[in-house]
Design a protein around this motif. Structure first.
Motif, PDB file in Angstrom:
ATOM      1  N   TYR A  41       0.846  -1.197   0.000  1.00  0.00           N
ATOM      2  CA  TYR A  41       0.000   0.000   0.000  1.00  0.00           C
ATOM      3  C   TYR A  41       0.880   1.246   0.000  1.00  0.00           C
ATOM      4  O   TYR A  41       0.601   2.216  -0.714  1.00  0.00           O
ATOM      5  CB  TYR A  41      -0.924   0.021   1.221  1.00  0.00           C
ATOM      6  CG  TYR A  41      -2.105  -0.904   1.099  1.00  0.00           C
ATOM      7  CD1 TYR A  41      -3.309  -0.451   0.572  1.00  0.00           C
ATOM      8  CD2 TYR A  41      -2.026  -2.234   1.513  1.00  0.00           C
ATOM      9  CE1 TYR A  41      -4.404  -1.296   0.454  1.00  0.00           C
ATOM     10  CE2 TYR A  41      -3.120  -3.081   1.407  1.00  0.00           C
ATOM     11  CZ  TYR A  41      -4.299  -2.612   0.870  1.00  0.00           C
ATOM     12  OH  TYR A  41      -5.373  -3.441   0.752  1.00  0.00           O
ATOM     13  N   GLU A  42       1.925   1.230   0.816  1.00  0.00           N
ATOM     14  CA  GLU A  42       2.815   2.382   0.903  1.00  0.00           C
ATOM     15  C   GLU A  42       3.561   2.607  -0.402  1.00  0.00           C
ATOM     16  O   GLU A  42       3.678   3.737  -0.863  1.00  0.00           O
ATOM     17  CB  GLU A  42       3.787   2.198   2.072  1.00  0.00           C
ATOM     18  CG  GLU A  42       3.082   2.246   3.417  1.00  0.00           C
ATOM     19  CD  GLU A  42       3.937   1.784   4.584  1.00  0.00           C
ATOM     20  OE1 GLU A  42       5.016   1.179   4.367  1.00  0.00           O
ATOM     21  OE2 GLU A  42       3.503   2.008   5.737  1.00  0.00           O
ATOM     22  N   ARG A  45       1.365   4.151  -2.800  1.00  0.00           N
ATOM     23  CA  ARG A  45       0.741   5.364  -2.272  1.00  0.00           C
ATOM     24  C   ARG A  45      -0.791   5.233  -2.285  1.00  0.00           C
ATOM     25  O   ARG A  45      -1.518   6.133  -2.701  1.00  0.00           O
ATOM     26  CB  ARG A  45       1.183   6.601  -3.047  1.00  0.00           C
ATOM     27  CG  ARG A  45       2.611   6.968  -2.839  1.00  0.00           C
ATOM     28  CD  ARG A  45       2.966   8.231  -3.611  1.00  0.00           C
ATOM     29  NE  ARG A  45       4.193   8.861  -3.220  1.00  0.00           N
ATOM     30  CZ  ARG A  45       5.415   8.407  -3.419  1.00  0.00           C
ATOM     31  NH1 ARG A  45       5.585   7.244  -3.984  1.00  0.00           N
ATOM     32  NH2 ARG A  45       6.478   9.086  -3.050  1.00  0.00           N
ATOM     33  N   GLU A  47      -4.336   4.332  -0.185  1.00  0.00           N
ATOM     34  CA  GLU A  47      -4.936   4.311   1.145  1.00  0.00           C
ATOM     35  C   GLU A  47      -5.581   2.958   1.396  1.00  0.00           C
ATOM     36  O   GLU A  47      -6.009   2.279   0.466  1.00  0.00           O
ATOM     37  CB  GLU A  47      -5.984   5.415   1.259  1.00  0.00           C
ATOM     38  CG  GLU A  47      -5.369   6.803   1.235  1.00  0.00           C
ATOM     39  CD  GLU A  47      -6.398   7.881   1.512  1.00  0.00           C
ATOM     40  OE1 GLU A  47      -7.431   7.584   2.165  1.00  0.00           O
ATOM     41  OE2 GLU A  47      -6.164   9.014   1.098  1.00  0.00           O
TER      42      GLU A  47
END
Length: 149
Positions: A41-42, A45, A47
């Protein structure tokens, strides 16, 4: 298919035999949970999905197969994933150890490491994961959905 707002894609694994098997498990009702890496997810980027979000389950051919609704989202340590979650992934695992071994094989694979931008990525008990529960709310293409079963 009725007119509707475009849905965010719900992607299980990468296109190919594993995704096909997972989509079938969702359609059969065996798969009602999934686990992703928080790092993914990071890296993208992206949510975390909120409870109630609806998305389109995508098959290996890029077709929208069903509408899924997120019913629960938990962020937890890999070492804290429980048997209920592992079994509810619908992949036939009888223990958390079996489930984890399969997931680590996937997460340590070249495609995932490339997606994360980290050719040396590995997991351990403290790796943060996103455990999602979902339900099928609509089949979008009954013919394709039936063929997947």
């Amino acid at each position: 298919m009725p007119n509707r707002e475009p849905l965010k894609p719900f992607l299980l694994a990468f296109p190919g035999p594993l995704r096909d098997r997972l989509v079938r498990a969702v359609l059969d009702g065996a798969k009602v949970s999934t686990t992703g890496l928080l790092a993914e997810y990071e890296a993208e980027r992206e949510e975390l999905p909120p409870v109630g979000e609806r998305s389109a389950l995508i098959d290996s051919d890029g077709r929208e197969i069903a509408v899924l609704e997120v019913t629960e989202v938990r962020v937890l340590r890999l070492g804290d994933v429980d048997l209920r979650h592992a079994v509810d992934e619908g992949e036939g695992h009888a223990s958390v150890a079996e489930w984890r071994a399969d997931h680590e094989k996937f997460w340590h694979g070249a495609e995932m490491r490339e997606a994360l931008g980290d050719p040396e990525f590995t997991t351990d008990d403290d790796t943060m994961v996103v455990a999602e529960r979902f339900r099928v709310v609509e089949l979008l293409d009954p013919v394709v959905g039936a063929a997947q079963r």
